[in-house]
Structure formats: structure tokens, C-alpha cells
Design a protein around this motif. Structure first.
Motif, mmCIF file in Angstrom:
data_model
loop_
_atom_site.group_PDB
_atom_site.id
_atom_site.type_symbol
_atom_site.label_atom_id
_atom_site.label_comp_id
_atom_site.label_asym_id
_atom_site.label_seq_id
_atom_site.Cartn_x
_atom_site.Cartn_y
_atom_site.Cartn_z
ATOM 1 N N ASN A 23 0.764 -1.202 0.074
ATOM 2 C CA ASN A 23 -0.039 0.142 0.305
ATOM 3 C C ASN A 23 0.780 1.301 0.175
ATOM 4 O O ASN A 23 0.595 2.646 0.585
ATOM 5 N N GLN A 24 2.713 0.774 -0.459
ATOM 6 C CA GLN A 24 3.427 1.842 -0.213
ATOM 7 C C GLN A 24 3.253 3.324 1.327
ATOM 8 O O GLN A 24 2.643 4.370 0.478
ATOM 9 N N ILE A 25 2.881 2.217 2.548
ATOM 10 C CA ILE A 25 3.332 3.339 3.495
ATOM 11 C C ILE A 25 4.105 3.222 4.191
ATOM 12 O O ILE A 25 4.550 1.954 4.056
ATOM 13 N N LEU A 26 4.546 4.366 5.706
ATOM 14 C CA LEU A 26 5.670 3.627 6.594
ATOM 15 C C LEU A 26 5.235 4.559 7.526
ATOM 16 O O LEU A 26 4.421 4.823 7.323
ATOM 17 N N TYR A 27 4.817 3.401 7.761
ATOM 18 C CA TYR A 27 4.597 3.370 9.497
ATOM 19 C C TYR A 27 5.844 4.264 10.577
ATOM 20 O O TYR A 27 6.765 3.601 9.931
ATOM 21 N N VAL A 41 4.326 -5.272 12.930
ATOM 22 C CA VAL A 41 4.854 -6.402 11.640
ATOM 23 C C VAL A 41 3.637 -5.812 10.879
ATOM 24 O O VAL A 41 2.537 -5.391 11.406
ATOM 25 N N VAL A 42 3.815 -5.450 9.573
ATOM 26 C CA VAL A 42 3.251 -5.623 8.632
ATOM 27 C C VAL A 42 3.104 -6.497 8.090
ATOM 28 O O VAL A 42 4.467 -7.169 6.465
ATOM 29 N N ALA A 43 2.026 -7.360 7.711
ATOM 30 C CA ALA A 43 2.108 -8.507 6.486
ATOM 31 C C ALA A 43 1.878 -7.923 5.002
ATOM 32 O O ALA A 43 2.013 -7.000 4.860
ATOM 33 N N LYS A 44 2.350 -8.800 4.239
ATOM 34 C CA LYS A 44 2.106 -9.432 2.905
ATOM 35 C C LYS A 44 1.432 -8.120 2.323
ATOM 36 O O LYS A 44 1.300 -7.284 1.460
ATOM 37 N N SER A 45 -0.100 -8.444 2.871
ATOM 38 C CA SER A 45 -1.318 -7.668 2.210
ATOM 39 C C SER A 45 -1.408 -6.286 2.851
ATOM 40 O O SER A 45 -2.582 -5.770 2.087
ATOM 41 N N GLY A 46 -0.519 -5.619 3.403
ATOM 42 C CA GLY A 46 -1.078 -4.926 4.097
ATOM 43 C C GLY A 46 -0.884 -4.977 5.231
ATOM 44 O O GLY A 46 -1.365 -3.271 6.520
ATOM 45 N N SER A 47 -1.716 -5.740 5.666
ATOM 46 C CA SER A 47 -2.395 -6.204 8.077
ATOM 47 C C SER A 47 -1.293 -5.317 8.706
ATOM 48 O O SER A 47 0.334 -6.187 8.899
ATOM 49 N N LEU A 48 -1.379 -4.752 10.243
ATOM 50 C CA LEU A 48 -0.800 -4.258 11.028
ATOM 51 C C LEU A 48 -1.326 -5.485 11.720
ATOM 52 O O LEU A 48 -2.167 -6.257 12.432
ATOM 53 N N GLN A 80 -10.486 -3.099 9.630
ATOM 54 C CA GLN A 80 -11.470 -2.446 9.117
ATOM 55 C C GLN A 80 -11.142 -0.845 10.110
ATOM 56 O O GLN A 80 -12.441 -0.478 10.776
ATOM 57 N N GLY A 81 -9.510 -0.563 10.692
ATOM 58 C CA GLY A 81 -9.748 0.404 11.509
ATOM 59 C C GLY A 81 -9.182 0.107 12.815
ATOM 60 O O GLY A 81 -9.431 1.292 13.551
ATOM 61 N N GLU A 82 -9.957 -0.990 13.003
ATOM 62 C CA GLU A 82 -10.181 -1.280 14.279
ATOM 63 C C GLU A 82 -9.039 -1.937 15.100
ATOM 64 O O GLU A 82 -8.290 -2.847 14.505
ATOM 65 N N TRP A 83 -8.981 -2.509 15.869
ATOM 66 C CA TRP A 83 -7.591 -2.925 16.711
ATOM 67 C C TRP A 83 -8.244 -4.410 17.224
ATOM 68 O O TRP A 83 -8.969 -3.863 18.153
ATOM 69 N N VAL A 84 -8.110 -5.315 16.774
ATOM 70 C CA VAL A 84 -8.512 -6.639 17.434
ATOM 71 C C VAL A 84 -7.619 -7.620 18.023
ATOM 72 O O VAL A 84 -6.518 -7.717 17.252
ATOM 73 N N GLN A 85 -7.352 -7.835 19.501
ATOM 74 C CA GLN A 85 -6.902 -8.384 20.050
ATOM 75 C C GLN A 85 -6.328 -9.982 19.936
ATOM 76 O O GLN A 85 -7.766 -10.248 20.162
ATOM 77 N N LEU A 86 -5.291 -9.999 18.823
ATOM 78 C CA LEU A 86 -5.077 -12.084 19.305
ATOM 79 C C LEU A 86 -5.371 -12.248 20.586
ATOM 80 O O LEU A 86 -5.491 -13.734 20.037
#
Lengths: 599, 599
Positions: free
Chosen positions: A256-260, A295-302, A320-326
Motif C-alpha cells: 500500500n506504499q505506506i511507511l508506519y 509487523v506489516v504483513a504482505k497484504s498490508g495488515s498490521l 477495518q481500522g479497529e485493533w482486534v486483540q488476538l
């Protein structure tokens, strides 16, 4: 129905930690390193299911967890009981026996990186260059190894290899406040910040295209900011800064061409996203005070490992913009709201410099009026809003904790951080005393009634405060603190030695200062009861540092207790050791607070 | 890329177990008992998330896990290091300190049941009636306790209390093949099977309305079936049987008016649903060979703890007719398909009786041609398709395992099960020898080359086979096996003693038989190397049983090794003990197979 016993403070010692994680390229597996079973091991989860299964049985925490991009294997580094001679192993993603990949006895190995096809492992090692380190490329098929970087001038670490393996980013660490990044393109070595005599740091750099590097630096600034370096035009450009925040880490989402960007804002972290395509900048809310890993996954997921002053470390995924606790790492019988959060206070030091401190106070019904002064380790580090089970343990037992971010701490700008250099026992010591005087003025405590406890530099400071200001304290606890700066600087790991002159001092040129700053100079004045804890395998502060001060005090007949942990290094990696030691520390404190407990 | 070392067989010893679970009334939490941390503790999961958090720290497996229906607390029983003196505690659903609820030293406590409002705890105890047991109702608010059942004739266990607490179902256990159920309605005591002189069992009963009880019984049959008893009309009706399957357990789904029935079909389980409203009967496929526990939530959702010969125990939930695996307990580095499943074989015994056996054979490349004969414990129990890490450990080391369901085993009808009674050392012994002869005939092994290993009754049988058929074996391993039936029957728990005459024999009336069946009679002939393992706290087969045979053999100068586990009872509850003992057992086997290994 039942009145349950209030949380057993002993259970606080049982809290578990998640200290590292990695996500498989297909995001179907998450690996994490945790002391679930009392000792650190790797565990896996088959996402989205979060039930963990154990992958390793060597009872050692992992370093540099790395998935092969095709998911065929995982690379992990392990040392032996804290000796920091990390070696690299491969294991199947679902665990089993470890296969040695880089195993060179008595070497220190760092920063494993895999080539895109997973066939070559790049890494940095003390092998062949113990002071400045070399970096190697190991062909995993043939076992052939080539040297790709020869360190010089400062410890030289490989940081990134471009996909086509023609460009290497690497860093040179001269001191904690003086470090540079370079790109090696073919045979050309390109410094990523403009040449200057002014010391500064580059703490992170990433390649976003064959010619563009983004980096985090405090070049010509007090706080680190985002900059860009063009490898073709050799131009350096400041991209983005945020007032009073120091950027620390970059994570690149290529998809997604984003730098975090993770930023330190004093005792908390911030997370930002910088969109390369349109230059937009946004702050991303995080579910925690501090980010342990992003960690940013290949898909762009954070994915994020986060913790806070009342939050144990847990892994979250952004959906979807929300942090889900794994993960649901939590403390038995203790709700998050039952943990004590610190107050963030400031006080003026002896010279007017403002010092920020975390002040934890027990619930009123538990308060014993006892205050523990906690000088943090580092010293170029900070006490921040990190869950600390040991603090909660002492709080539940009625002790307050006062943890100042004395001069030299990170998070308050480069100039502030530099103030401890070659001045270990000067300003920082007086910042602690100013903190105690402030507590006395505010009516929290009385001179002579404080307890001081710290580890590493914090242990050193505890010793020094004991030697120079014994009248403030009634008991002192030192965990692996250097006691004699002369022996300390000659016994650190080889790759630390080049740093010592600028960081601590030169044994000849700074002889007078090193005598003045060494706790061992003040043995005669160390009159209060003291407990010393040391890991036998500690390569940073070797056991001789504790041995010599204990020996000297014993000779003088002082009240001193000494605990050596045979299977630990610089700190605690084994729950049973940690529990045993902190029980004993509590008993020691209670004794000198006029109370007795059984251990 | 890498050739990974074949799964380290040591890792097989590290497998963890899930041995019990409960689901909160709102299905938002699942509790389970597991040795995740090396010792058994309670863990929780916040459904649908499956990441477990630890709730207890007492390092003991739980018994009788029970949620308060409003979710305010949980009741769990714990003994101390295998002493089987289970006491009941309350804990908060999210863990923390345990509160003693029923704590009466040196008593055995069973079957905790909560009243609908969670204010009264019914349970059965050895308190006041060590042989036949009493049942009590404890008011959890006031602490007042009343006796609700006084046991007599046989150990008397409370089984169910109706919602209005006017009807109590209870069982009387005379022997494993002779047990009855009663309903106590007010002062009336109603036997739930028609009166008969013929011994039979009722293994389960549930109230489905104030007047209707469903039960599982083998009254006038060889295999247990589903029956119904009407408390008003006092009529007993057979409802449903399945040929050659013995029903064992009923679970009632009140919401949907379904009875779930677990049936034993030899070495596997079956699950059926019986719809009370229309009498339909259906078989439900299960994701496992054996059902450890089935729970129906208030909503009607089914939860199951299942395992199989190549499947570790895991918890599943049924959703839209499919079983969803909630926990992912698996073995590091070993895929399910790498585990060895047994062949189910049959052979004719000395008198023509057909015996079914499980025969595990190692992969050809590992096979050492060694066969372990495994007499199971019980003896009124069976070797079934249950994952057994220890078996897999021996298989990976090249050993075959032959486990016959000798006469006396369960799963083959009541008459078959009764065949061991007062004949412990008769037919069952010869069934083992017939099994070995069959193995020799089939070309699998040779006389004199077998190893025999067993625990409890299996340990007894190992000793007896050693004493009477030493020429078949080259090594013998006995884990907590009775060695002398006279001392055994006088040292079992008090509530077992009434069973002993019919089960084992009477010390005077059956004196000759008990001498014949006691391994200690044949000490002279026990000439093979032997390893004996015993738990110091074992209340079933006390340490003196092992002490005396070890002592007698030592006096004779025989090759005998003795391991006493100080913190275990009848078996292994602590992973480190299990690992240490099985490593030593393997070393012992390897030594006598002409191989040496280090432990």
C-alpha cells in the motif's frame, strides 16, 4: 456469595510476557515468544484461532524471528541462558527439532535477514571482527559463506538487503547518540546523512525503491524526524517532524506504499502512517501505551505487540481500522482496572533542568508509606508506561515507586540523552537526589527512609547513591550493576568496547572522573543493608562487578546479602528465578521496613 | 532447503493434555484443565477467542469443574499431589486466589452439584461414613450443612438434584458390574430398575421432568441400553439399544429436549441423539475416536473433549452440524499423519474366547523387532483408541506395543467384564499368554524376547506374568501394581473396601485363590531384570505394594531398579516426573535390548 481473598500478590509474580512475534507470509500462522511454560519458548497459533501450541523446548527466548517467504522454515536466534552468544537455527513452522544454521561458539550474531528466495541468510557477527563486527552472506544450500561488510570505526550492523541483493543498508554505531547509516551499492558506500562534525543518530532506514531510502534521524535536530535520501542524486530531505516527539522505527508496507512510524513522546508511544503516494500523514490510534513490535504483513495488515502501564503485553491485528486483540494474556484474578497506573510528575533538578518521573502509589488501604526509588537501566533508556508486574507486586505490598527519567534518558531529545555521557555519576546522580528532595518537600517521604533498587545502570546508580548519599536510604538493592567503572569498561563485550571512551570515559584520560563516578570508591560510606543480585552468565555486567563490591563490604562486616543466579544473564529469563529473587527482595525490604515475611 | 532432524522423540514426552473443561452459562468463557505449564492448572479462554489465560497456580489437576449458573464463581476440586483427598474450592471465573468451600482434611469428596440459585452445594463425602459415604447439602451463605443421603450397602454417590431440590438421584456402587440407581423423592427411596437377583449396572441417570428419569443400564442384558423410569407409575421401560454397543453416558439438552448418549463400541465411541419429543434417534458423527467429555450449554450448543489414536485431546464445538475445533493442542514438529495408529486384531484365547487387541507397530525404518506387551489397568477398563504419547515415544524408538483387551475388560458386554472378578490372576493372565503365543505364531516375536510393562492392574499383571511365565520375557516394568493381593485389599481407600470381596476375593474364604493370584507368591521365579515405579501418595495401590516386592527381590540379589515419585499418586500428574521416568524406562529397555542410551 463468597468474599474472595484479595488478589494474592504472589500471583503478580506469575504474570507471563510475550516478547516477540512474527506472522507467516500467508497470515495463517503467528509465532510468538513467551514464558507461558515458565521459561521462554516459541509458540504458534493457527490464525484466526488463537490457541497456542508449543514449538520449541530449549527454554530460551528467541532473537530475530524470521519466516522464509514461502513458509518452508523459520529462522530464530537463541543464546544459552543469557550469555548473549546468539546462534541462528532453522525450524519447521510447526516446530520440532532445531537445526543449527549459524553456530559459531563464543560468537555474537545479529540481524538475520533472508534473501527473497529464502536461499541466502545475511547476518552480522563478531566472528573475525569482535570489535566492529562483520556481516556475512551464508548460502543455505551449499553452506558457502562470503563476507559482505567489514566493520570499522564502530560496530557495523547489516540492516537491509534489497530484493535484487545489489544494495545493502547498514549502520555504524559509535555511541548511543552517534550512529550513522550507509548504503552499499555495488562497491560504492553512501552515507545517508550529510557530512557534519555534529554527532547525531540515524536509528532506522528502509529502502522503498532501488534508489529511495527513508530514514529516522536527528541530524541537525534534537528530536528524530523522518527524512529521505535519494541514492542517485545523493540528496537528503527532511520529510516530517512532530514537535517534542522522537521517531524511532519505520515499518514499510510495500503493498500500500505506506511507511508506519513509531514515535516516542516521553513515556508513551505514538503511531503514524505516511502515505508515499500522496504524502498524507495520519496518526493511528493504538490500543496501548507502548509498541513493542509492529509487523506489516504482505497484504498490508498490521500486527502490533503492545503494552501499557496497566496492560500486559498482547498482540493485536488491525481490521477495518479497529485493533482486534488476538492474544488474551491477562493476570489471574486481577482486572486491568485493579492495576495501578503511575502519575506522570515533573520536578526541577539541582540546576533547574526539568525531570519527568513516573510515580506509582499503592491503593490507600495498602499504603505503607514506603517509597522505592527506581533508577532505570540504560542509562540511555527511559522508564515508560510499560506493564511491570514487579512494580505491581511491590505496590500490592504497600510500597510506592518513584522512577525519574534523569538526564541521559531517551525520549527528551538528543541533548538530554547526551548528558549522561562521560558523566555517569554526575548530573544523573543529583537528579535522583533532587527527586527525593522533591518527594520530601511534597510530604511523601522522609530522609533516611527511602529504599533504592535498580538493575544494570540502575544497579550502578543504587550503589553510587548508597556510597554518596547513604543518609537518604534505609536499604539498597542492586541487580547486576557495575560497581567499578574501570573494571566495567574492560569487561564488556568486545563490540561494546569502542563505545566506552565516549560513553563512560577513558581509563587514563578520565581517570579522576571514573574514580569519582565509581561506586567502589565509596565503600566506606556504604553503611546500609544491601542486597545484590547477579546473573552468572551476564556478558554486559560480568559477575566480577558484583563479586568485588560484595567482597569489599563483607570484609567490612556490613549487612550484605548476595544472590547469584547460575542460569541467567543480564536480567531474568526464567520465571522461577524471578519469583525466588523478588520474594527475597520483598522479604529484605519488609525486614528493613520493620516487617517480617516468610519466603 | 534444510533436512530437519527427524522429530526428536524426546518431544513426544512433552505433549500436553487437556483433561477436563466447562463452559460458562453464557458461553462467553471456557475453562479447561491442562498441563500447559508442565503441571496441571485451570486455564480460561474468552470465547470465541481461544487464547488461554491461567487461572490457578496450585499445580494440581481439577475435579468436578462447575460454574455458578449466574457466572459469579466456579467450583473446582483439587487434591494434593495425587492423594485423592479432593477438597472443593471457589474461584472467580477469571481466576485468582482459591477460597476453601469444602475442606475437611483426610476426607474424599465427590460429585459437587450446585442448586439452581447457586446458594447450596450438594456433594458426597467420606466424612462420617468412610466405607459407604454420605451426601451433604452445604449452604454457601450460612455455612450450615445438612446430611441428605446416608450411604449403606455400597458406596453411595449423589448424582443429580432436581431444580426444586425435592428429588435426588443417587447411585449405589457394589462392584463395577453391580451398581444401582435410586431416586429419593421426599422420604421415599425408589429403585430405578426392577428388583432382580441378577447383578447388573446402572451407569447413568438424568431427570428430564419431575417424574421422568432416563437411565443407562444393562438390566437383563449384556450391553447397556437406554431406559426410562416413571417415578409416578414406577414403570421401567427399555427405550433404545444398539447391538454390541454399551451406552455409558447421558447428557441432557433441556432447551431442545434431546438426550445425547455416548456409547462404547469396543475400542471406539459413538454419539447418538435421542429426541424426547418425537422419539427420533440419530447418530452424530464425531471428530475423534473417543469422547472424554460432552457438555451441552444452556443454549443447546454441544462442546466435546475428544481424542483418538493419532489425535491429541482437543475441545470442539458443534456449529450448524459441523464440529469446530476450539483448541489446537498439537505436537511440535509432528503432524497427525506421522503418529502411528494401532491395528485392531483379534485372537482366540486358551479356551477359545475371542480377544481383541490393539497392535501398534513402528514405521519399518525404525522397527527394532522389540515388542512391549501392555496389560491395561482397571482391570475393568479397556485399551482403546486414545492418543498415548508414551506409546508414540516407544514406537519412535522402534518398539511395537501389543495391548489386549483381556477378559474383564469393558466394552465387550457385562459377562465379559465380570470374568476378571475373583479371578484376577486366572483367565486374564492366560489371555496375555495366548496373545504372546499368537504373536509368535504370526512371526512377530519370539519367546523370551518380550518386554512387559503396565500400570496399576497392568503393573500387577506384569508382576504376575513375570512370576509365572518368566520364560516369555527379557525385561519387566511395573508401575504402581499390587504385588500381594492380601495386603492390597486391606490398604485400598475405605470406600473401596466393601467392593473387594466380590472384585478381588475374600482374604479367608478365597485364601487359596488369592495366594495363587498374588505375584508375591512367585518371587523365586522372577528372574528377569525389573523396573518398578511408584507414587508415594498413591491411595489406591499404596507404596508398600511396591516396597515389598522390591525388597524381596533385592534380598535375592535380582536385577531390580526402583523409582519412587514423592509428589505423585496413582500415575503421573507432573510432566517433569513423567519425562524423567519414561526416559529411564526407555534406557532400561534399551539396555536389555542390547542398546545403551544416556538419560
Amino acid at each position: 456469595m463468597f468474599t474472595f481473598p484479595k488478589p494474592d500478590v504472589e500471583e503478580l509474580l506469575q504474570s507471563i510476557s510475550i516478547i516477540d512475534f512474527a506472522v507467516s507470509p500467508d497470515e495463517k500462522q503467528l509465532l510468538f515468544c513467551s514464558n507461558f511454560s515458565g521459561k521462554y519458548n516459541l509458540w504458534g497459533m493457527d490464525l484466526p484461532n488463537a490457541f497456542p501450541y508449543r514449538l520449541t523446548f530449549n527454554d530460551q527466548p528467541s532473537e530475530g524471528l524470521l519466516y522464509d517467504k514461502e513458509g518452508r522454515f523459520v529462522i530464530a536466534g537463541f543464546d544459552q541462558d543469557g550469555d548473549e552468544n546468539t546462534q541462528f537455527y532453522a525450524l519447521k513452522p510447526h516446530g520440532g527439532a532445531l537445526k543449527q544454521v549459524v553456530y559459531q561458539e563464543s560468537t555474537r550474531n545479529f540481524n538475520p535477514l533472508l534473501s527473497k528466495d529464502g536461499e541466502r541468510l545475511y547476518y552480522t557477527s563478531s566472528k573475525g571482527n569482535p570489535s566492529y563486527l562483520n556481516s556475512y552472506c551464508l548460502d543455505l544450500r551449499t553452506g558457502e559463506e562470503t563476507t559482505v561488510l567489514e566493520g570499522s570505526g564502530g560496530a557495523t550492523y547489516i540492516a537491509e538487503v534489497s530484493e535484487d541483493e545489489t544494495t545493502i543498508l547498514y549502520s555504524k554505531h559509535f555511541t548511543n547518540t552517534n550512529s550513522l547509516y550507509y548504503a552499499k551499492v555495488g562497491d560504492e558506500e553512501i552515507l545517508l546523512t550529510p557530512p557534519t562534525d555534529q554527532e547525531h543518530t540515524v536509528s532506522f532506514a528502509v529502502l522503498v525503491s532501488p534508489t529511495e531510502v527513508y530514514l529516522v534521524t536527528d541530524y541537525e535536530a534534537d528530536f528524530s524526524y523522518l527524512a529521505k535520501f535519494d541514492l542517485e542524486t545523493k540528496t537528503f530531505t527532511k520529510v516530517k517532524e512532530v514537535s517534542k516527539e522522537g521517531f524511532t522505527t519505520l515499518t514499510y508496507d510495500k503493498e500500500n506504499q505506506i511507511l508506519y512510524i513509531i514515535a516516542e513522546k516521553g513515556v508513551e508511544d505514538r503511531l503514524y502512517a505516511y502515505h508515499l503516494e500522496d504524502g498524507t500523514w495520519e496518526r493511528i490510534e493504538i490500543p496501548c501505551d507502548l509498541i513493542g513490535k509492529l509487523v506489516v504483513a504482505k497484504s498490508g495488515s498490521l500486527y502490533l505487540l503492545g503494552r501499557g502501564s496497566t496492560k500486559l503485553g498482547n498482540i493485536y491485528k488491525r481490521e477495518q481500522g479497529e485493533w482486534v486483540q488476538l492474544t488474551r494474556n491477562k493476570m489471574a484474578g486481577v482486572a486491568e482496572e485493579d492495576f495501578i497506573a503511575p502519575k506522570v510528575v515533573t520536578y526541577p533538578s539541582f540546576d533547574g533542568l526539568e525531570i519527568e518521573a513516573l510515580f506509582y502509589q499503592p491503593k490507600e488501604e495498602h499504603d505503607k508509606g514506603e517509597i522505592i526509588l527506581w533508577p532505570h537501566g540504560g542509562p540511555q533508556h527511559a522508564e515508560r508506561k510499560s506493564f511491570n508486574a514487579i512494580f505491581q507486586y511491590f505496590l500490592s505490598n504497600g510500597y510506592s515507586i518513584f522512577a525519574p527519567n534523569f538526564r541521559g534518558s531517551t525520549g527528551y531529545g538528543l541533548a538530554f540523552t547526551k548528558m549522561v555521557e562521560r558523566a555517569w555519576g554526575a548530573g544523573p546522580r543529583l537528579d535522583h537526589i533532587a527527586g527525593l528532595d522533591w518527594l520530601i518537600e511534597q510530604g511523601y517521604g522522609s530522609k533516611g527512609e527511602f529504599i533504592v533498587m535498580g538493575g544494570s545502570y540502575g544497579g550502578y546508580m543504587s550503589l553510587l547513591l548508597h556510597g554518596r548519599h547513604a543518609d537518604y536510604f534505609k536499604a539498597v538493592i542492586d541487580v547486576c550493576g557495575p560497581s567499578n567503572l574501570f573494571s566495567f569498561i574492560s569487561s564488556v563485550p568486545e563490540d561494546w568496547k569502542p563505545v566506552m571512551d565516549a560513553w563512560v570515559g577513558h581509563p587514563e584520560k578520565d581517570r579522576e572522573k571514573l574514580i569519582e563516578y565509581s561506586p567502589s570508591t565509596y565503600v566506606d560510606q556504604m553503611t546500609k543493608p544491601m542486597l545484590v543480585v547477579q546473573g552468572a552468565n551476564d556478558p554486559r555486567v560480568v559477575q566480577a562487578e558484583s563479586d568485588q563490591i560484595v567482597e569489599a563490604l563483607k570484609e567490612k562486616g556490613r549487612d550484605i546479602t548476595y544472590i547469584v543466579m547460575e542460569d541467567e544473564g543480564h536480567g531474568f529469563a526464567k520465571k522461577e528465578n524471578e519469583i525466588a529473587v523478588f520474594r527475597q527482595i520483598l522479604a529484605f525490604m519488609e525486614e528493613h521496613a520493620g516487617r517480617k515475611v516468610n519466603v
